[in-house]
Design a protein around this motif. Structure first.
Motif, mmCIF file in Angstrom:
data_model
loop_
_atom_site.group_PDB
_atom_site.id
_atom_site.type_symbol
_atom_site.label_atom_id
_atom_site.label_comp_id
_atom_site.label_asym_id
_atom_site.label_seq_id
_atom_site.Cartn_x
_atom_site.Cartn_y
_atom_site.Cartn_z
ATOM 1 N N GLU A 70 18.509 -102.221 -62.278
ATOM 2 C CA GLU A 70 19.477 -101.148 -61.703
ATOM 3 C C GLU A 70 19.194 -99.880 -62.728
ATOM 4 O O GLU A 70 18.933 -98.705 -62.513
ATOM 5 C CB GLU A 70 20.600 -101.232 -61.273
ATOM 6 C CG GLU A 70 20.760 -102.212 -60.099
ATOM 7 C CD GLU A 70 22.188 -102.546 -59.531
ATOM 8 O OE1 GLU A 70 23.151 -101.903 -60.396
ATOM 9 O OE2 GLU A 70 22.516 -103.251 -58.971
ATOM 10 N N GLN A 71 19.475 -100.395 -63.970
ATOM 11 C CA GLN A 71 19.658 -99.374 -65.113
ATOM 12 C C GLN A 71 18.069 -98.982 -65.562
ATOM 13 O O GLN A 71 18.050 -97.903 -66.273
ATOM 14 C CB GLN A 71 20.491 -99.740 -66.133
ATOM 15 C CG GLN A 71 22.047 -99.774 -65.929
ATOM 16 C CD GLN A 71 22.744 -100.424 -66.870
ATOM 17 O OE1 GLN A 71 22.353 -100.915 -67.801
ATOM 18 N NE2 GLN A 71 24.233 -100.552 -66.614
ATOM 19 N N ALA A 72 17.228 -99.713 -65.471
ATOM 20 C CA ALA A 72 15.779 -99.418 -65.851
ATOM 21 C C ALA A 72 15.331 -98.022 -65.366
ATOM 22 O O ALA A 72 14.596 -97.543 -66.023
ATOM 23 C CB ALA A 72 14.806 -100.702 -65.613
ATOM 24 N N GLY A 73 15.724 -97.617 -64.129
ATOM 25 C CA GLY A 73 15.419 -96.250 -63.772
ATOM 26 C C GLY A 73 15.669 -95.256 -64.435
ATOM 27 O O GLY A 73 15.419 -94.341 -64.143
ATOM 28 N N PHE A 74 16.984 -95.427 -65.310
ATOM 29 C CA PHE A 74 17.465 -94.236 -66.156
ATOM 30 C C PHE A 74 16.327 -94.111 -67.258
ATOM 31 O O PHE A 74 16.172 -94.953 -68.135
ATOM 32 C CB PHE A 74 18.911 -94.814 -66.555
ATOM 33 C CG PHE A 74 19.442 -93.601 -67.713
ATOM 34 C CD1 PHE A 74 19.741 -92.566 -67.121
ATOM 35 C CD2 PHE A 74 19.273 -93.805 -69.014
ATOM 36 C CE1 PHE A 74 20.226 -91.230 -68.118
ATOM 37 C CE2 PHE A 74 19.807 -92.958 -69.853
ATOM 38 C CZ PHE A 74 20.039 -91.523 -69.343
#
Length: 88
Positions: A70-74
């Motif tokens: 989920e945080q990889a998109g940041f």
């Protein structure tokens, strides 16, 4: 050789500052305190080896992987306004 108003090390200084900010952000997200014996999301047992390897662990491997995806998109953003960011 720098041109215009930029100093000779301006580009490297910007790169260093960006890396320093990223490291600070990631370190602030590291868990602290005593780890949990069960995952706080799915209540699965967290193996002792994981609790020893990751101090303050709060999630099982499966839940941690899901959160990481989920945080990889940041990707962050460049607050310093590099030439590339101004062209977008």
């Amino acid at each position: 050789m720098a041109t215009g108003w930029a100093g000779d090390g301006a580009v490297q200084d910007q790169i260093d500052a960006t890396i320093k900010d990223a490291i600070k952000r990631v370190r602030s997200q590291l868990p602290t305190g005593p780890g949990r014996t069960h995952c706080e999301e799915c209540d699965a047992e967290i193996p002792e080896a994981r609790r020893k390897a990751v101090p303050g662990v709060r999630l099982c491997v499966a839940c941690q992987e899901a959160r990481d995806q989920e945080q990889a998109g940041f990707s962050g953003y460049n607050r310093r306004g590099s030439k590339d960011s101004q062209l977008r």
